[in-house]
Scaffold this motif. Sequence first.
Motif, PDB file in Angstrom:
ATOM      1  N   LEU A 178     -57.412  20.400 -11.736  1.00  0.00           N
ATOM      2  CA  LEU A 178     -56.758  22.194 -12.435  1.00  0.00           C
ATOM      3  C   LEU A 178     -57.769  22.851 -11.429  1.00  0.00           C
ATOM      4  O   LEU A 178     -57.004  23.644 -11.194  1.00  0.00           O
ATOM      5  N   LEU A 179     -58.420  22.064 -10.642  1.00  0.00           N
ATOM      6  CA  LEU A 179     -58.696  22.763  -9.192  1.00  0.00           C
ATOM      7  C   LEU A 179     -57.249  22.822  -8.338  1.00  0.00           C
ATOM      8  O   LEU A 179     -57.214  24.141  -7.484  1.00  0.00           O
ATOM      9  N   VAL A 180     -56.645  21.989  -7.807  1.00  0.00           N
ATOM     10  CA  VAL A 180     -55.140  22.033  -7.707  1.00  0.00           C
ATOM     11  C   VAL A 180     -54.465  23.605  -8.155  1.00  0.00           C
ATOM     12  O   VAL A 180     -53.989  24.457  -7.412  1.00  0.00           O
ATOM     13  N   ALA A 181     -54.071  23.575  -9.272  1.00  0.00           N
ATOM     14  CA  ALA A 181     -53.675  24.439 -10.241  1.00  0.00           C
ATOM     15  C   ALA A 181     -54.368  25.895 -10.092  1.00  0.00           C
ATOM     16  O   ALA A 181     -53.577  26.888  -9.779  1.00  0.00           O
ATOM     17  N   GLY A 186     -73.699  15.171  -6.999  1.00  0.00           N
ATOM     18  CA  GLY A 186     -73.904  14.524  -5.634  1.00  0.00           C
ATOM     19  C   GLY A 186     -72.526  14.389  -5.211  1.00  0.00           C
ATOM     20  O   GLY A 186     -72.968  13.347  -4.121  1.00  0.00           O
ATOM     21  N   LEU A 187     -72.118  15.061  -4.955  1.00  0.00           N
ATOM     22  CA  LEU A 187     -70.509  14.746  -4.077  1.00  0.00           C
ATOM     23  C   LEU A 187     -71.197  16.013  -3.082  1.00  0.00           C
ATOM     24  O   LEU A 187     -69.160  15.828  -2.283  1.00  0.00           O
ATOM     25  N   TRP A 233     -59.976  17.888  -2.327  1.00  0.00           N
ATOM     26  CA  TRP A 233     -60.164  16.176  -1.727  1.00  0.00           C
ATOM     27  C   TRP A 233     -61.328  15.044  -1.968  1.00  0.00           C
ATOM     28  O   TRP A 233     -60.831  14.075  -1.680  1.00  0.00           O
ATOM     29  N   LEU A 234     -62.595  15.765  -1.792  1.00  0.00           N
ATOM     30  CA  LEU A 234     -63.624  15.756  -2.620  1.00  0.00           C
ATOM     31  C   LEU A 234     -63.802  14.897  -3.594  1.00  0.00           C
ATOM     32  O   LEU A 234     -63.991  13.378  -3.193  1.00  0.00           O
ATOM     33  N   LEU A 235     -63.226  15.565  -4.765  1.00  0.00           N
ATOM     34  CA  LEU A 235     -63.197  15.236  -6.214  1.00  0.00           C
ATOM     35  C   LEU A 235     -62.197  14.132  -5.513  1.00  0.00           C
ATOM     36  O   LEU A 235     -62.629  12.527  -6.446  1.00  0.00           O
ATOM     37  N   PHE A 275     -58.322   8.533   1.858  1.00  0.00           N
ATOM     38  CA  PHE A 275     -58.052   9.389   2.672  1.00  0.00           C
ATOM     39  C   PHE A 275     -58.839  10.459   2.092  1.00  0.00           C
ATOM     40  O   PHE A 275     -58.827  11.102   2.752  1.00  0.00           O
ATOM     41  N   GLY A 276     -58.995  10.599   0.563  1.00  0.00           N
ATOM     42  CA  GLY A 276     -59.096  11.782   0.276  1.00  0.00           C
ATOM     43  C   GLY A 276     -61.123  12.018   0.486  1.00  0.00           C
ATOM     44  O   GLY A 276     -61.045  13.031   0.829  1.00  0.00           O
ATOM     45  N   ARG A 277     -61.376  11.443   0.685  1.00  0.00           N
ATOM     46  CA  ARG A 277     -63.341  11.240   1.216  1.00  0.00           C
ATOM     47  C   ARG A 277     -63.338  11.431   3.065  1.00  0.00           C
ATOM     48  O   ARG A 277     -63.559  12.934   2.864  1.00  0.00           O
ATOM     49  N   ALA A 278     -62.219  10.639   3.719  1.00  0.00           N
ATOM     50  CA  ALA A 278     -62.091  11.438   4.664  1.00  0.00           C
ATOM     51  C   ALA A 278     -61.357  12.647   4.819  1.00  0.00           C
ATOM     52  O   ALA A 278     -61.606  13.382   5.850  1.00  0.00           O
ATOM     53  N   PHE A 279     -60.674  13.169   4.409  1.00  0.00           N
ATOM     54  CA  PHE A 279     -59.661  14.083   4.414  1.00  0.00           C
ATOM     55  C   PHE A 279     -60.704  15.102   3.789  1.00  0.00           C
ATOM     56  O   PHE A 279     -60.471  16.427   5.053  1.00  0.00           O
TER      57      PHE A 279
END
Length: 219
Positions: free
Chosen positions: A65-68, A113-114, A164-166, A177-181
Motif C-alpha cells: 500500500l505504501l508503494v502504491a 518500534g520501527l 524499505w524500512l518496513l 537490504f531493506g533495512r540497510a537501504f
Amino acid sequence: MTTESGKTDPGERADSGTGDPAVGGIFDDRIFTVPNALSVLRLAGVPLFLWLLLVVRADGWAFALLVASGVTDFLDGKLARLLDQSSRLGALLDPFVDRLYLITTLAAFVIRGLLPWWVAVILIGRDAILALTLSVYKRRDLDPPEVIYLGKAATFALMSALPWLLAGQMDWALAGFGRAFGGAFLVWGTAVYAWTGVLYIWKAFAVARAIPAVPHHSE
C-alpha cells in the motif's frame, strides 16, 4: 510556485481580469478529474494502512500500500499536466494527502518500534514550525516562498525510506537490504529535510526584517 511534492501551489494562480475560471492551467470548478480521484484513493488508503500495520500487522500488504501510494502520488501530478486537469481542489488536496501520509506513517512506525521517536519529532516538528512561518508572508500579502528543490529530494528520500524500512521487517530474502537501504535513505533524508527547514525559517526572518506588514483595515 510548487510545493515540495512538486505540485502547483494554489496561490500561484494569476488574475487575467477576464473572469475566465481557467488561468495558468488551474480550473476552479473542476472536481471530478483523474488526478483528484487518485488523491481521494490515497486519502482512503490512510486508515487502511494504519489497520494493516497496527491491528492485523500484515506488513506485506502495508508495504504494498505504501508503494502504491507513492506511485499514485507521482502519477497524479503527471496526469494533471498531461490531461490538462489541474484544479484548485487538486492543488489543495494532493499536498494535504502527502503530509497526512507522512505524519501517520511516521506515527505508526514509532508505535511499532520501527523508527526512533526523535526522528518523527524532527520531521513533524519541522513542518509544524514552517506552517507558523506562513503568517509572515500572509501579513505582507506575499505568496509563500519558492520551493527549495533540495527539500523535494529530501521528501523523496523519506518516502522511499519508509517502505524499505518496513520491508526490512518482513521474512524474505531482501530483508537485510531493506533495512540497510531504508536506513541510509532515512538518515540522509532526515538531515536534508531538517536543513531545508532551517533555510525556509531564515527566508521568513529575512522577509519579516526587510518588508513591513501590510495593515488590514476592517470594512
